[in-house]
Scaffold this active site. Structure first.
Site, PDB file in Angstrom:
ATOM      1  N   LEU A  80      10.795 -23.349 -22.456  1.00  0.00           N
ATOM      2  CA  LEU A  80      11.847 -23.518 -22.917  1.00  0.00           C
ATOM      3  C   LEU A  80      11.829 -23.326 -24.467  1.00  0.00           C
ATOM      4  O   LEU A  80      10.720 -23.343 -25.157  1.00  0.00           O
ATOM      5  CB  LEU A  80      12.090 -25.362 -23.060  1.00  0.00           C
ATOM      6  N   HIS A 119      12.736 -26.771 -33.168  1.00  0.00           N
ATOM      7  CA  HIS A 119      13.052 -26.365 -31.894  1.00  0.00           C
ATOM      8  C   HIS A 119      14.554 -26.663 -31.565  1.00  0.00           C
ATOM      9  O   HIS A 119      15.259 -27.690 -31.613  1.00  0.00           O
ATOM     10  CB  HIS A 119      12.521 -27.485 -30.712  1.00  0.00           C
ATOM     11  N   LYS A 125       7.308 -30.178 -37.798  1.00  0.00           N
ATOM     12  CA  LYS A 125       8.189 -29.944 -36.648  1.00  0.00           C
ATOM     13  C   LYS A 125       9.116 -30.622 -36.194  1.00  0.00           C
ATOM     14  O   LYS A 125       8.643 -31.978 -35.790  1.00  0.00           O
ATOM     15  CB  LYS A 125       7.159 -29.638 -35.345  1.00  0.00           C
ATOM     16  N   HIS A 151      10.957 -19.731 -31.628  1.00  0.00           N
ATOM     17  CA  HIS A 151      11.381 -19.081 -30.204  1.00  0.00           C
ATOM     18  C   HIS A 151      12.624 -18.873 -30.156  1.00  0.00           C
ATOM     19  O   HIS A 151      13.299 -19.524 -29.154  1.00  0.00           O
ATOM     20  CB  HIS A 151      10.509 -19.854 -29.293  1.00  0.00           C
ATOM     21  N   HIS A 186       3.373 -19.993 -33.856  1.00  0.00           N
ATOM     22  CA  HIS A 186       3.707 -20.899 -33.020  1.00  0.00           C
ATOM     23  C   HIS A 186       2.669 -21.113 -31.957  1.00  0.00           C
ATOM     24  O   HIS A 186       3.002 -20.155 -30.959  1.00  0.00           O
ATOM     25  CB  HIS A 186       5.102 -20.716 -32.656  1.00  0.00           C
ATOM     26  N   ASP A 210       4.398 -18.983 -28.867  1.00  0.00           N
ATOM     27  CA  ASP A 210       4.768 -20.087 -28.162  1.00  0.00           C
ATOM     28  C   ASP A 210       3.777 -20.204 -26.867  1.00  0.00           C
ATOM     29  O   ASP A 210       4.230 -20.897 -26.076  1.00  0.00           O
ATOM     30  CB  ASP A 210       5.930 -20.253 -27.674  1.00  0.00           C
ATOM     31  N   HIS A 265       0.569 -23.571 -29.010  1.00  0.00           N
ATOM     32  CA  HIS A 265      -0.019 -24.824 -28.495  1.00  0.00           C
ATOM     33  C   HIS A 265      -1.145 -24.327 -28.032  1.00  0.00           C
ATOM     34  O   HIS A 265      -1.784 -23.702 -27.142  1.00  0.00           O
ATOM     35  CB  HIS A 265       0.831 -25.335 -27.237  1.00  0.00           C
ATOM     36  N   LEU A 266      -2.130 -25.487 -28.534  1.00  0.00           N
ATOM     37  CA  LEU A 266      -3.737 -25.319 -28.095  1.00  0.00           C
ATOM     38  C   LEU A 266      -4.171 -26.565 -27.374  1.00  0.00           C
ATOM     39  O   LEU A 266      -5.194 -26.605 -26.805  1.00  0.00           O
ATOM     40  CB  LEU A 266      -4.524 -25.179 -29.546  1.00  0.00           C
ATOM     41  N   HIS A 296      -0.244 -24.933 -19.158  1.00  0.00           N
ATOM     42  CA  HIS A 296      -0.218 -26.177 -18.323  1.00  0.00           C
ATOM     43  C   HIS A 296      -1.013 -25.748 -17.142  1.00  0.00           C
ATOM     44  O   HIS A 296      -1.048 -24.762 -16.662  1.00  0.00           O
ATOM     45  CB  HIS A 296       1.324 -26.353 -17.921  1.00  0.00           C
TER      46      HIS A 296
HETATM   47  C1  NCD Z   1       6.003 -26.116 -24.755  1.00  0.00           C
HETATM   48  C2  NCD Z   1       4.874 -26.946 -24.433  1.00  0.00           C
HETATM   49  O1  NCD Z   1       4.633 -26.897 -23.089  1.00  0.00           O
HETATM   50  O2  NCD Z   1       4.297 -27.725 -25.216  1.00  0.00           O
HETATM   51  N1  NCD Z   1       6.956 -25.475 -23.880  1.00  0.00           N
HETATM   52  C3  NCD Z   1       7.627 -24.590 -23.829  1.00  0.00           C
HETATM   53  O3  NCD Z   1       8.277 -24.269 -22.837  1.00  0.00           O
HETATM   54  N2  NCD Z   1       7.703 -23.899 -24.759  1.00  0.00           N
HETATM   55  C4  NCD Z   1       6.983 -26.945 -25.946  1.00  0.00           C
HETATM   56  C5  NCD Z   1       7.960 -26.053 -26.481  1.00  0.00           C
HETATM   57  O4  NCD Z   1       7.507 -25.397 -27.344  1.00  0.00           O
HETATM   58  O5  NCD Z   1       9.095 -26.190 -26.236  1.00  0.00           O
HETATM   59 ZN    ZN Z   2       6.332 -24.385 -28.479  1.00  0.00          ZN
END
Ligand code: NCD
Ligand code: ZN
Length: 346
Positions: free
Chosen positions: A220, A137, A100, A175, A15, A249, A17-18, A253
């Site tokens: 989250l 999620h 997803k 998660h 899991h 996860d 995010h790239l 940001h």
């Molecule tokens: C994730 C994101 O920033 O894309 N944020 C997070 O808090 N985990 C989105 C997600 O997986 O819920």
């Molecule tokens: Zn995520």
């Protein structure tokens, strides 16, 4: 005393995010350095909803992998209310690894998520038929449900009925953060598994709120009480540990979007994913279970081979930088300017 050394099969991140563009360029070297493969989250702006979107995104990721690394992105589609059984068959045929489910409004870039899960039943039935896993999620978004209860209520209202209706669907509860989720996965069939992040194994909600508000610990689903953290540590190292696997996860940001009057959810951990998990497993004297969690349980669930090479960690504290470059902005990592007890040896 001799330095403690730990060599394990190369892990995968189930899991991740790239992001895209300059952000992708900035973060991908960190994952490619330690992970063999990663399941890539589709919550771009706009989201990855078609097979063509996913294949084009895959090419952009591959082009950004540093030349010396062998890192394989495993692509997912973002389910919307407009998904169809035909889309699912196309996705399976094109090698998409999973779809997803974001309940609309549950998290970062989830505005196009699913409003009515039950209307998607034909899509979910097709996923069960063709063997395409659903990544969930697991939080309700109802305004009257306390944010700390949203995962437990999701289990009652959505997940239990869904598993009863479609017992053959392969499902990853993503998660997980609560004792209730750990229990559900522990007791469910082997069609059901869960990913667990480093932050939910290492921290409770005090990390966000004690001594001032700490936006870099906000993600989250939000961190929960210590009792839940203990339940997660027990789950990943206990009798049913084969149902739980690594999913950082890691969700980058830019600093100004985190340190804001309305800060984004997401923690950047990919720079030290495996080292952070090693710390967590060591806390419960379960370093011997780390390889299964990081490198075996995920491939088994997805029906893929394990990676054929290894990585080595050494028990040697290292300082986390204050920030990393993130396009023309800055990215604040988890544990910035503090130490991590383990170091990946190159
Ligand atoms: C994730 C994101 O920033 O894309 N944020 C997070 O808090 N985990 C989105 C997600 O997986 O819920
Ligand atoms: Zn995520």
């Amino acid at each position: 005393m001799q330095t403690q050394i730990l060599t394990i099969t190369r892990p995968d991140d189930w899991h991740l995010h790239l992001r895209d563009g300059a952000a992708l360029q900035a973060v991908i070297p960190f994952s490619a350095r330690q992970m063999g493969r990663a399941v890539i989250m589709p919550n771009l702006k706009p989201p990855v909803v078609t097979v063509a979107d996913a294949l084009a995104y895959r090419e952009r990721i591959l082009a950004a992998v540093p030349a010396a690394r062998n890192f394989q992105p495993l692509m997912t589609l973002y389910l919307t209310d407009r998904a169809t059984p035909t889309l699912i068959r196309e996705a399976k045929a094109a090698g998409i690894i999973a779809c997803k489910l974001y309940p609309a409004g549950a998290t970062t870039n989830s505005a196009s998520g699913v409003c009515d899960l039950w209307a998607l039943l034909p899509v979910l039935e097709t996923m069960a038929q063709v063997g395409l896993p659903l990544l969930v999620h697991g939080e309700v978004t109802d305004e009257d449900i306390d944010i700390f209860d949203r995962e437990a209520v999701f289990i009652e209202r959505i997940l239990f009925p869904l598993l009863q209706r479609l017992p053959e669907l392969k499902l990853v509860f993503e998660h997980i953060t609560t004792a209730e989720a750990a229990q559900l996965v522990t007791e469910a069939s082997d069609q059901v598994a869960a990913t667990v992040t480093p932050q939910h194994l290492l921290y409770n909600r005090n990390a966000i709120l004690v001594g001032g508000i700490k936006p870099h610990y906000y993600c989250l689903p939000v961190l929960k009480r210590e009792t839940h953290r203990s339940a997660l540590l027990k789950a990943v190292s206990g009798k049913q540990a084969h149902k739980f696997f690594l999913g950082t996860d890691s969700a980058p940001h830019a600093q100004n979007n985190k340190e804001s009057a309305c800060g984004c959810a997401g923690i950047f951990s990919a720079f030290a994913g495996i080292e952070l998990y090693a710390e967590a497993f060591e806390q419960v004297d379960a370093l011997d279970k780390l390889q299964a969690f990081a490198s075996e349980n995920g491939p088994r669930f997805y029906g893929l081979p394990e990676n054929s090479d290894t990585i080595t960690l050494k028990k040697c504290a290292r300082m986390v930088p204050a920030s990393f470059a993130y396009g023309d902005q800055q990215l604040i990592p988890l544990r910035a300017q503090e130490t991590i007890a383990w170091t990946l040896v190159e």
